[in-house]
Design a protein around this motif. Structure first.
Motif, PDB file in Angstrom:
ATOM      1  N   THR A 109      44.043 130.515  19.292  1.00  0.00           N
ATOM      2  CA  THR A 109      45.477 130.853  18.928  1.00  0.00           C
ATOM      3  C   THR A 109      46.568 129.566  18.881  1.00  0.00           C
ATOM      4  O   THR A 109      47.097 129.392  17.968  1.00  0.00           O
ATOM      5  CB  THR A 109      46.109 132.084  19.726  1.00  0.00           C
ATOM      6  N   ALA A 110      46.321 129.102  20.168  1.00  0.00           N
ATOM      7  CA  ALA A 110      47.516 127.725  20.294  1.00  0.00           C
ATOM      8  C   ALA A 110      46.771 126.648  19.352  1.00  0.00           C
ATOM      9  O   ALA A 110      47.765 126.040  18.697  1.00  0.00           O
ATOM     10  CB  ALA A 110      47.142 127.153  21.674  1.00  0.00           C
ATOM     11  N   ARG A 111      45.488 126.564  19.253  1.00  0.00           N
ATOM     12  CA  ARG A 111      45.267 125.318  18.144  1.00  0.00           C
ATOM     13  C   ARG A 111      45.455 125.728  16.770  1.00  0.00           C
ATOM     14  O   ARG A 111      45.860 124.917  15.911  1.00  0.00           O
ATOM     15  CB  ARG A 111      43.667 125.185  18.425  1.00  0.00           C
ATOM     16  N   TRP A 112      45.430 127.061  16.315  1.00  0.00           N
ATOM     17  CA  TRP A 112      45.783 127.316  15.011  1.00  0.00           C
ATOM     18  C   TRP A 112      47.429 127.165  14.967  1.00  0.00           C
ATOM     19  O   TRP A 112      47.873 126.668  13.976  1.00  0.00           O
ATOM     20  CB  TRP A 112      45.584 128.818  14.958  1.00  0.00           C
ATOM     21  N   LEU A 113      48.088 127.444  15.799  1.00  0.00           N
ATOM     22  CA  LEU A 113      49.690 127.369  15.572  1.00  0.00           C
ATOM     23  C   LEU A 113      49.854 125.919  15.844  1.00  0.00           C
ATOM     24  O   LEU A 113      50.934 125.200  14.989  1.00  0.00           O
ATOM     25  CB  LEU A 113      50.373 128.110  17.000  1.00  0.00           C
TER      26      LEU A 113
END
Length: 256
Positions: free
Chosen positions: A252-256
């Motif tokens: 999720t953090a990498r996508w954001l």
């Protein structure tokens, strides 16, 4: 918590990022405190969940707050928790707020749960009454309080709920809950458990996503929908996004 490779967090989460520490069913209050303290020591702004039905005694609550405050944590998310019967004296978050222990230990900012699509465990009348009571409590005590909504995939359900609660005099800021990148079956399992009916219908309508490997990336659609809502309504109470990673913090953090 052994599943979390904390050493890798610096690769995808910048210092001072706000990170919430949930209280999953098989974890203890002490597990939540330990993980929160570790993350705070790594330079994150850590906000632990306090699942009040899992707190065994007032002494345990006081020890928990003291331990968190000792490392600079001064902010918590109060939730009832998923136990039908509390293990200790607290059945509702309001009971913990009324103890006065939070500000006494330096916790003057508190998040509470919001349910735009209702809750499987609690009826809509009780939910709305509790929200009014907490809003009044915040006004009477000058406590900084905000709402973190249950995750969902239906922007209209959230904006309609926002309008309805605003019309009733509820003025607390809203942090909109959204699911991070997780397999479809995982998201569906959580949706069933949380009883988010409108979002469940939306999930089930995505028949192309039935593969276990498929990731739902409706997060981008939701972010755009809420951004558009904010632009069209400058008085919107929606203040931030809150991402439920379901164990996929890195994804999720990498996508954001």
């Amino acid at each position: 918590h052994a599943l979390y490779d904390l050493d890798s967090y610096s690769e995808f989460l910048a210092p001072n990022t706000t990170v919430y520490v949930a209280h999953p069913p098989r974890s203890s209050v002490e597990d939540v405190v330990d993980l929160a303290r570790r993350l705070q020591g790594m330079g994150y702004r850590t906000i632990p969940h306090l699942a009040v039905r899992r707190i065994e005694t007032q002494s345990q609550l006081e020890r928990t707050l003291t331990s968190l405050r000792a490392v600079g944590i001064d902010h918590a998310l109060l939730v009832a928790g998923d136990l039908p019967k509390p293990v200790g004296p607290y059945h509702s978050t309001m009971q913990v707020l009324k103890t006065g222990l939070l500000p006494l230990h330096g916790f003057n900012t508190v998040g509470i749960a919001g349910h735009p699509e209702g809750s499987r465990a609690v009826g809509p009348t009780i939910l709305r009454k509790a929200l009014h009571e907490k809003t009044q409590f915040a006004a009477d005590t000058s406590m900084k309080m905000y709402i973190v909504t249950q995750f969902g995939f239906n922007a209209a359900a959230v904006t309609d709920w926002e309008a309805a609660t605003t019309a009733e005099g509820i003025d607390l800021p809203i942090h909109v809950g959204m699911a991070g990148l997780a397999p479809f079956k995982e998201l569906l399992r959580y949706a069933v458990r949380c009883g988010i009916s409108a979002s469940m219908r939306m999930l089930l309508s995505r028949t192309s996503a039935l593969s276990e490997q498929t990731k739902l990336t409706s997060m981008d659609e939701l972010i755009l929908a809420f951004a558009s809502h904010r632009l069209s309504d400058p008085d919107s109470r929606i203040a931030r996004a809150h991402f439920f990673a379901f164990g996929g913090a890195a994804r999720t953090a990498r996508w954001l």
